[in-house]
Design an enzyme around this catalytic site. Structure first.
Site, PDB file in Angstrom:
ATOM      1  N   GLY A 168      82.623 100.695  92.103  1.00 32.62           N
ATOM      2  CA  GLY A 168      82.089 102.049  92.109  1.00 32.62           C
ATOM      3  C   GLY A 168      82.159 102.718  93.468  1.00 32.62           C
ATOM      4  O   GLY A 168      83.009 102.394  94.303  1.00 32.62           O
TER       5      GLY A 168
ATOM      6  N   GLY B  66      81.983  94.819  91.571  1.00 31.34           N
ATOM      7  CA  GLY B  66      81.863  96.233  91.237  1.00 31.34           C
ATOM      8  C   GLY B  66      82.931  97.048  91.936  1.00 31.34           C
ATOM      9  O   GLY B  66      83.412  96.669  93.010  1.00 31.34           O
TER      10      GLY B  66
ATOM     11  N   LYS C 222      79.303 112.800  98.350  1.00 29.17           N
ATOM     12  CA  LYS C 222      80.152 112.259  99.411  1.00 29.17           C
ATOM     13  C   LYS C 222      81.619 112.677  99.264  1.00 29.17           C
ATOM     14  O   LYS C 222      82.297 112.945 100.271  1.00 29.17           O
ATOM     15  CB  LYS C 222      80.032 110.745  99.465  1.00 29.17           C
ATOM     16  CG  LYS C 222      78.630 110.259  99.825  1.00 29.17           C
ATOM     17  CD  LYS C 222      78.555 108.744  99.859  1.00 29.17           C
ATOM     18  CE  LYS C 222      77.136 108.277 100.176  1.00 29.17           C
ATOM     19  NZ  LYS C 222      77.050 106.801 100.259  1.00 29.17           N
TER      20      LYS C 222
END
Length: 274
Positions: free
Chosen positions: A127, A125, A67
């Site tokens: 990430g 998170g 991505k």
């Protein structure tokens, strides 16, 4: 629709992807004789693979770890791709156009579950999915977002995005005292199990849970969440794919497909059939 009729999802690993089932079912229903396959492509191989495509190719879906490298390779970005630094959809042609449909997929997952507005939110998170979650929560109306991670400073890279959105960003350790929020977005890796003394306090004040992971289901976090609204990450997978199909068909992720509600039902059945 003629000319570019080949599509695929690329990533590494890719064998687990349900995108071929979702897309193939939709194209069959829409009467489009398009093929959609999967291909294992890593970061180093992305540009060579992309430049090798001929005019039979209409577009690509991209998953990790592609991505960010795709973001740097395109000629034109949509708003969500520019904000997140991530492209998960390529529309091929003389101009290479990059889109992020993960953001809209999260928004659609919330609204489909009956959650139309979020003011205060928490993201677990920091990430790869965290940036899309932040932008999606902003699109849902959030003005305050707290990130919790094992390394809270990992969310610092998202401060410029939060500032651009007008969102107040806070960071905290998993074990810090928690206040009430309208929604929690869990972006932790699939299979993550938080200690009970972490999970239960967060669940008690966490509002609606959107769990990005969906296999196995329910996740450990979803299984202990008391809110009546718990949203599986499969919903994001489904609705981001719908937006990709809009792009591949019409070049616009906001333009609804013909008979879209029926198409979504058909895709849902195909994607959950494994």
């Amino acid at each position: 629709m003629t000319g570019r009729t080949r599509l695929a999802v690329w990533g590494d690993p890719i064998g687990h992807s349900r995108s071929p089932q979702l897309h193939t079912a939709a194209y069959r229903h829409l009467g489009l004789e398009w093929t959609y396959q999967r291909r294992q492509v890593d970061r180093a191989g992305f540009v060579p693979a992309l430049t090798s495509l001929d005019d039979s190719w209409r577009g690509l879906s991209l998953t990790m770890p592609l991505k960010e490298v795709a973001h740097d390779a395109v000629d034109e970005l949509d708003r969500h791709a520019a904000l997140t630094g991530a492209v998960n959809t390529l529309l091929l042609g003389e101009t290479l156009r990059g889109f992020n449909t993960d953001v809209g997929g999260i928004v659609d997952a919330f609204t489909h579950a009956g959650v139309a507005e979020v003011r205060r939110a928490r993201i677990l998170g920091a990430g790869a999915t965290a940036a899309s979650a932040l932008v999606a929560l902003s699109d849902l109306g959030a003005t305050e977002v707290e990130f919790r991670a094992r390394r809270p400073d990992a969310a610092d890279r998202l401060r410029p995005t939060a500032e651009a959105l007008g969102v107040q960003l806070r960071t905290a350790d998993f074990r810090a005292p928690a206040s009430d929020v309208d929604a929690t977005v869990a972006t932790l890796p699939s299979g993550t199990v938080l200690d009970t003394d972490i999970a239960m306090p967060l669940a008690a004040v966490g509002g609606t849970l959107f769990e990005a992971a969906y296999a196995p289901w329910p996740s450990a976090l979803a299984a202990v969440w008391p809110s009546p609204t718990v949203i599986s990450g499969f919903e994001m997978l489904l609705f981001q794919a719908v937006r990709q199909i809009r792009i591949f068909r019409d070049g616009d992720q906001q333009r609804e497909l013909p008979d879209e509600a029926v198409t979504v039902d058909i895709m849902r059945s195909a994607g959950m059939g494994d």
